[in-house]
Design a protein around this motif. Sequence first.
Motif, PDB file in Angstrom:
ATOM      1  N   TYR A 166       0.817  -1.223   0.000  1.00  0.00           N
ATOM      2  CA  TYR A 166       0.000   0.000   0.000  1.00  0.00           C
ATOM      3  C   TYR A 166       0.845   1.265   0.000  1.00  0.00           C
ATOM      4  O   TYR A 166       0.315   2.373   0.038  1.00  0.00           O
ATOM      5  N   LYS A 167       2.178   1.097  -0.054  1.00  0.00           N
ATOM      6  CA  LYS A 167       3.112   2.224  -0.092  1.00  0.00           C
ATOM      7  C   LYS A 167       2.891   3.189   1.076  1.00  0.00           C
ATOM      8  O   LYS A 167       2.838   4.421   0.917  1.00  0.00           O
ATOM      9  N   ILE A 168       2.754   2.620   2.255  1.00  0.00           N
ATOM     10  CA  ILE A 168       2.536   3.418   3.461  1.00  0.00           C
ATOM     11  C   ILE A 168       3.877   3.867   4.019  1.00  0.00           C
ATOM     12  O   ILE A 168       4.795   3.065   4.180  1.00  0.00           O
ATOM     13  N   ASP A 169       3.990   5.139   4.312  1.00  0.00           N
ATOM     14  CA  ASP A 169       5.241   5.703   4.813  1.00  0.00           C
ATOM     15  C   ASP A 169       5.576   5.140   6.195  1.00  0.00           C
ATOM     16  O   ASP A 169       4.689   4.888   7.022  1.00  0.00           O
ATOM     17  N   LYS A 175       1.807   3.946  14.585  1.00  0.00           N
ATOM     18  CA  LYS A 175       0.353   4.120  14.644  1.00  0.00           C
ATOM     19  C   LYS A 175      -0.350   2.826  14.252  1.00  0.00           C
ATOM     20  O   LYS A 175      -1.331   2.421  14.890  1.00  0.00           O
ATOM     21  N   ILE A 176       0.180   2.166  13.240  1.00  0.00           N
ATOM     22  CA  ILE A 176      -0.410   0.899  12.796  1.00  0.00           C
ATOM     23  C   ILE A 176      -0.234  -0.164  13.862  1.00  0.00           C
ATOM     24  O   ILE A 176      -1.172  -0.907  14.193  1.00  0.00           O
ATOM     25  N   LYS A 177       0.958  -0.235  14.462  1.00  0.00           N
ATOM     26  CA  LYS A 177       1.204  -1.228  15.512  1.00  0.00           C
ATOM     27  C   LYS A 177       0.338  -0.975  16.742  1.00  0.00           C
ATOM     28  O   LYS A 177       0.036  -1.894  17.498  1.00  0.00           O
ATOM     29  N   ASN A 178      -0.082   0.282  16.913  1.00  0.00           N
ATOM     30  CA  ASN A 178      -0.969   0.609  18.025  1.00  0.00           C
ATOM     31  C   ASN A 178      -2.421   0.230  17.758  1.00  0.00           C
ATOM     32  O   ASN A 178      -3.287   0.435  18.610  1.00  0.00           O
ATOM     33  N   GLY A 179      -2.679  -0.290  16.533  1.00  0.00           N
ATOM     34  CA  GLY A 179      -4.017  -0.783  16.224  1.00  0.00           C
ATOM     35  C   GLY A 179      -4.875   0.145  15.388  1.00  0.00           C
ATOM     36  O   GLY A 179      -6.064  -0.127  15.185  1.00  0.00           O
ATOM     37  N   LYS A 180      -4.308   1.227  14.864  1.00  0.00           N
ATOM     38  CA  LYS A 180      -5.091   2.195  14.111  1.00  0.00           C
ATOM     39  C   LYS A 180      -5.214   1.813  12.643  1.00  0.00           C
ATOM     40  O   LYS A 180      -4.303   1.224  12.054  1.00  0.00           O
ATOM     41  N   ASP A 181      -6.357   2.134  12.065  1.00  0.00           N
ATOM     42  CA  ASP A 181      -6.541   1.993  10.621  1.00  0.00           C
ATOM     43  C   ASP A 181      -5.771   3.111   9.928  1.00  0.00           C
ATOM     44  O   ASP A 181      -5.419   4.122  10.543  1.00  0.00           O
ATOM     45  N   ILE A 182      -5.540   2.952   8.622  1.00  0.00           N
ATOM     46  CA  ILE A 182      -4.793   3.946   7.860  1.00  0.00           C
ATOM     47  C   ILE A 182      -5.637   4.425   6.676  1.00  0.00           C
ATOM     48  O   ILE A 182      -6.243   3.608   5.958  1.00  0.00           O
ATOM     49  N   THR A 183      -5.678   5.731   6.485  1.00  0.00           N
ATOM     50  CA  THR A 183      -6.388   6.311   5.345  1.00  0.00           C
ATOM     51  C   THR A 183      -5.363   6.742   4.306  1.00  0.00           C
ATOM     52  O   THR A 183      -4.464   7.551   4.590  1.00  0.00           O
ATOM     53  N   LEU A 184      -5.507   6.183   3.088  1.00  0.00           N
ATOM     54  CA  LEU A 184      -4.577   6.528   2.009  1.00  0.00           C
ATOM     55  C   LEU A 184      -4.897   7.898   1.437  1.00  0.00           C
ATOM     56  O   LEU A 184      -5.946   8.493   1.745  1.00  0.00           O
ATOM     57  N   ASP A 185      -4.007   8.412   0.600  1.00  0.00           N
ATOM     58  CA  ASP A 185      -4.184   9.750   0.016  1.00  0.00           C
ATOM     59  C   ASP A 185      -5.466   9.867  -0.798  1.00  0.00           C
ATOM     60  O   ASP A 185      -6.058  10.944  -0.891  1.00  0.00           O
ATOM     61  N   ASP A 186      -5.926   8.731  -1.373  1.00  0.00           N
ATOM     62  CA  ASP A 186      -7.150   8.775  -2.183  1.00  0.00           C
ATOM     63  C   ASP A 186      -8.409   8.581  -1.342  1.00  0.00           C
ATOM     64  O   ASP A 186      -9.517   8.468  -1.876  1.00  0.00           O
ATOM     65  N   ASN A 192      -6.905  -2.099  10.060  1.00  0.00           N
ATOM     66  CA  ASN A 192      -5.658  -2.471  10.727  1.00  0.00           C
ATOM     67  C   ASN A 192      -5.333  -3.945  10.578  1.00  0.00           C
ATOM     68  O   ASN A 192      -4.168  -4.323  10.432  1.00  0.00           O
ATOM     69  N   ASP A 193      -6.369  -4.808  10.608  1.00  0.00           N
ATOM     70  CA  ASP A 193      -6.086  -6.245  10.550  1.00  0.00           C
ATOM     71  C   ASP A 193      -5.553  -6.695   9.202  1.00  0.00           C
ATOM     72  O   ASP A 193      -5.113  -7.835   9.047  1.00  0.00           O
ATOM     73  N   GLU A 194      -5.584  -5.804   8.193  1.00  0.00           N
ATOM     74  CA  GLU A 194      -4.971  -6.117   6.907  1.00  0.00           C
ATOM     75  C   GLU A 194      -3.489  -5.733   6.890  1.00  0.00           C
ATOM     76  O   GLU A 194      -2.766  -6.105   5.962  1.00  0.00           O
ATOM     77  N   LEU A 195      -3.073  -5.006   7.901  1.00  0.00           N
ATOM     78  CA  LEU A 195      -1.703  -4.495   7.935  1.00  0.00           C
ATOM     79  C   LEU A 195      -0.865  -5.098   9.059  1.00  0.00           C
ATOM     80  O   LEU A 195       0.346  -4.868   9.119  1.00  0.00           O
ATOM     81  N   THR A 196      -1.507  -5.851   9.930  1.00  0.00           N
ATOM     82  CA  THR A 196      -0.806  -6.369  11.109  1.00  0.00           C
ATOM     83  C   THR A 196      -1.198  -7.807  11.412  1.00  0.00           C
ATOM     84  O   THR A 196      -2.187  -8.332  10.911  1.00  0.00           O
ATOM     85  N   PHE A 197      -0.388  -8.403  12.257  1.00  0.00           N
ATOM     86  CA  PHE A 197      -0.698  -9.700  12.845  1.00  0.00           C
ATOM     87  C   PHE A 197      -1.006  -9.490  14.327  1.00  0.00           C
ATOM     88  O   PHE A 197      -0.594  -8.492  14.927  1.00  0.00           O
TER      89      PHE A 197
END
Length: 302
Positions: A166-169, A175-186, A192-197
């Motif tokens: 997802y080209k996340i900086d 923030k992701i490890k803390n359980g937060k979702d991420i909003t892309l530029d678009d 979060n569960d798509e980005l972490t275990f």
Amino acid sequence: MKLTVLGCYAATPRTITNPTSQILEIRNHMFLIDCGEGTQVQLRKNKLKFSKINHVFISHLHGDHFYGLVGLISTFMLLNRQTDLHVYGPKGIKEIVLLQLRYSNSFTGYNLYFHELEAKTSEVVYEDEKVVVKTIPLKHRIYTNGFLFQEKVGDRKLDIDAVREYKIDACYYQKIKNGKDITLDDGTVIPNDELTFDPIKPKSYAFCSDTMYDESIVPLIQNADVLYHETTFLETEADKAEKTMHSTAKEAATIALKANVGQLILGHYSTRYANIELFREEATTIFPNTVLADDGKVFEYD
């Protein structure tokens, strides 16, 4: 989580056995649990660094559980310790230790803090961002506590392939490890569960020193990964256990079974027994996953 048993025998020290003392290493802490005579010798034998001990937990004021404390405190002084030392134990422990230091004209060059316990119900005695420690009120001849050490749930584990896809900086990784979702530029929201275990399951260790059989502790230690429970006597001496307010191997196993713990470690054996294997044999008839503590024995849990 790593447990090093420095001593696990009842009453008096002998040339071949040591009274109660343990080191629990958990989430970058090195906790000393009880401090019978010879503890600092056992620390050296097991190549454990004195300087890493910042918290000492004393279950009760019978000599085989704390007579090594003032010696350890004095050795810290001789080693020019600068770090604070916290001692958690029954009311009276401060008076006992300071009296010995005062009359020997010994004074620590470091801050020595006493946290005296009097509560008859479980309470939190230590907590930081990684670990919480609670008392386990026990039934013995004098005021006694066990201690429950619990890891807190850690950060979620980053799925590095997913965040790169997802080209996340990298500035968003914590923030992701803390359980937060991420909003892309678009405007797309990545759950979060798509980005972490899931984080590693937190571990727990329950230390129950001298106590008679007492089912009231079961809710406090329910589902603990590891339980250390005293077994001073075998069932053949159940009358002595009751009279002295100690437990048998069978009783310890029954507590482990009722509490649904992962593993039971037996210890605090009366030195009347030449073969401690008898304790394991008795306990496994009730709780199969039972192991024996012994001086210098190490238990590691991944």
